[in-house]
Design a protein around this motif. Structure first.
Motif, short mmCIF file in Angstrom:
data_model
loop_
_atom_site.label_atom_id
_atom_site.label_comp_id
_atom_site.label_asym_id
_atom_site.label_seq_id
_atom_site.Cartn_x
_atom_site.Cartn_y
_atom_site.Cartn_z
N GLY A 245 0.26 -39.22 0.38
CA GLY A 245 1.49 -39.81 0.92
C GLY A 245 2.70 -39.45 0.10
O GLY A 245 3.70 -38.92 0.62
N SER A 246 2.63 -39.71 -1.20
CA SER A 246 3.79 -39.48 -2.07
C SER A 246 4.12 -38.00 -2.16
O SER A 246 5.30 -37.61 -2.22
CB SER A 246 3.56 -40.07 -3.46
OG SER A 246 2.41 -39.48 -4.04
N LEU A 247 3.11 -37.15 -2.14
CA LEU A 247 3.35 -35.71 -2.20
C LEU A 247 4.04 -35.21 -0.93
O LEU A 247 5.00 -34.44 -0.98
CB LEU A 247 2.01 -34.99 -2.41
CG LEU A 247 2.04 -33.50 -2.74
CD1 LEU A 247 2.83 -33.24 -4.02
CD2 LEU A 247 0.62 -32.96 -2.88
N ALA A 248 3.57 -35.70 0.21
CA ALA A 248 4.18 -35.31 1.48
C ALA A 248 5.64 -35.77 1.54
O ALA A 248 6.52 -35.03 1.99
CB ALA A 248 3.39 -35.92 2.64
N GLU A 249 5.85 -36.97 1.02
CA GLU A 249 7.22 -37.51 1.02
C GLU A 249 8.13 -36.67 0.13
O GLU A 249 9.25 -36.32 0.49
CB GLU A 249 7.17 -38.96 0.53
CG GLU A 249 8.38 -39.77 0.91
CD GLU A 249 8.23 -41.22 0.46
OE1 GLU A 249 9.22 -41.79 0.00
OE2 GLU A 249 7.09 -41.75 0.54
N ALA A 250 7.60 -36.32 -1.05
CA ALA A 250 8.40 -35.55 -2.00
C ALA A 250 8.73 -34.15 -1.49
O ALA A 250 9.76 -33.58 -1.84
CB ALA A 250 7.66 -35.46 -3.33
N LEU A 251 7.86 -33.61 -0.65
CA LEU A 251 8.07 -32.25 -0.17
C LEU A 251 8.76 -32.21 1.20
O LEU A 251 9.03 -31.14 1.72
CB LEU A 251 6.74 -31.49 -0.09
CG LEU A 251 6.15 -31.11 -1.45
CD1 LEU A 251 4.78 -30.48 -1.28
CD2 LEU A 251 7.07 -30.15 -2.20
N GLY A 253 12.04 -33.01 3.70
CA GLY A 253 13.48 -32.97 3.48
C GLY A 253 13.90 -31.67 2.84
O GLY A 253 13.09 -30.77 2.61
N PRO A 254 15.16 -31.56 2.53
CA PRO A 254 15.71 -30.27 2.03
C PRO A 254 15.22 -29.95 0.62
O PRO A 254 14.98 -30.84 -0.18
CB PRO A 254 17.24 -30.50 2.03
CG PRO A 254 17.39 -31.99 2.00
CD PRO A 254 16.19 -32.60 2.63
N LEU A 257 16.61 -26.78 -4.51
CA LEU A 257 17.07 -25.49 -5.03
C LEU A 257 18.02 -24.79 -4.07
O LEU A 257 19.05 -24.26 -4.45
CB LEU A 257 15.87 -24.59 -5.30
CG LEU A 257 15.21 -24.71 -6.66
CD1 LEU A 257 14.08 -23.69 -6.78
CD2 LEU A 257 16.24 -24.48 -7.78
N HIS A 258 17.63 -24.79 -2.81
CA HIS A 258 18.40 -24.01 -1.82
C HIS A 258 19.30 -24.87 -0.97
O HIS A 258 20.10 -24.35 -0.22
CB HIS A 258 17.44 -23.21 -0.94
CG HIS A 258 16.60 -22.25 -1.72
ND1 HIS A 258 17.14 -21.11 -2.29
CD2 HIS A 258 15.30 -22.27 -2.07
CE1 HIS A 258 16.18 -20.47 -2.94
NE2 HIS A 258 15.06 -21.16 -2.83
N GLY A 259 19.14 -26.19 -1.11
CA GLY A 259 20.02 -27.09 -0.39
C GLY A 259 19.89 -26.99 1.12
O GLY A 259 20.87 -27.17 1.84
#
Ligand code: MN
Length: 260
Positions: A245-251, A253-254, A257-259
């Protein structure tokens, strides 16, 4: 019941003879094992060399000796000995413990893992001896299995996981009982030793002294330390489900690095 027996200590090891002797009370046994010791080969398999197979009887059971690894032996054993299906894979009895993180290196455990991947109930078995040169007490393993293998077989999962069993290398009368437990931590100190050869060139030898963390109750390491047989269900699914869950959340969204 059709039973395939393998190991990583080689077909001439005492432990596989003991295991074949116990197993044949429960059905038709075929043995398929490496031609020499292949301990600590993990779940490796031979892809780039031909595998040669010779007949080799063990304890009156038909057997095959292979110039390969335990995983090779399970797959060849299933194909050659039991082309119509096999009900149980037994791997061992190893000449040393397979506790905690050891199982990632273990060829014995890999044998059971390969059985499990083939959809067959599988059990890895090891004599937990800790001192180099100390007796393995296979007679304890044989006596314990004569009493308990019949109980373990129906409990071995049919898919997804297998059982890892360690038997303390002590006299049978000293065994306190059985504990179902999780994997402990078994780490090694001074894992790599550097020495010099007679010409002054360095060489390295891996091994090291196992430092057992016995402080954690409910682990295989703790059970063996207290003279219990350890039985650990090991899952093939290595996913860290708690982290998903936390890994999916962290990855999501934008990307920072590239915004975008
Ligand atoms: Mn071994």
């Amino acid at each position: 019941m059709r039973i395939l027996v393998t190991n990583d200590d080689g077909i001439h090891a005492e432990g596989i003879a003991v295991l074949a002797r116990v197993a044949k009370q429960f059905g038709e046994v075929a043995v398929c094992a490496p031609d020499r010791e292949k301990s600590a080969c993990g779940h490796g398999m031979t892809l780039h060399d031909p595998l040669r197979v010779r007949p080799h009887e063990v304890e009156g059971c038909r057997g095959y000796v292979v110039n390969g690894l335990p995983v090779d032996c399970v797959n060849i054993g299933l194909a050659e000995a039991f082309p119509d299906g096999c009900d149980l894979v037994l791997s061992g009895i190893n000449n040393g413990p397979n506790l905690g993180f050891d199982i990632t290196y273990s060829g014995t455990v890999a044998g059971a893992m390969e059985g499990c991947i083939n959809g067959i109930a599988s059990i890895a078995l090891s004599m937990a001896v800790f001192v180099s040169g100390a007796p393995f007490h296979y007679e304890t393993g044989e006596a314990w299995l004569n009493e308990n293998l019949g109980r373990l077989i129906p409990l071995a999962p049919k898919s997804g996981s297998f059982l890892n069993v360690n038997i303390p290398a002590i006299a049978f009368e000293e065994i306190e009982g059985v504990r179902v437990c999780g994997m402990g931590k078994r780490v090694y100190e001074e894992r790599v030793e550097r020495r010099d050869d007679p010409w002054g060139r360095p060489y390295y030898w891996q091994g090291g002294v196992a430092v057992m963390d016995g402080s954690e109750p409910g682990t295989d390491v703790d059970a063996i330390r207290n003279h219990y047989v350890s039985v650990t269900p090991v899952s093939l699914d290595w996913t860290d489900h708690a982290a998903l869950g936390s890994l999916a959340e962290a990855l999501s969204g934008p990307s920072p690095l590239h915004g975008r």
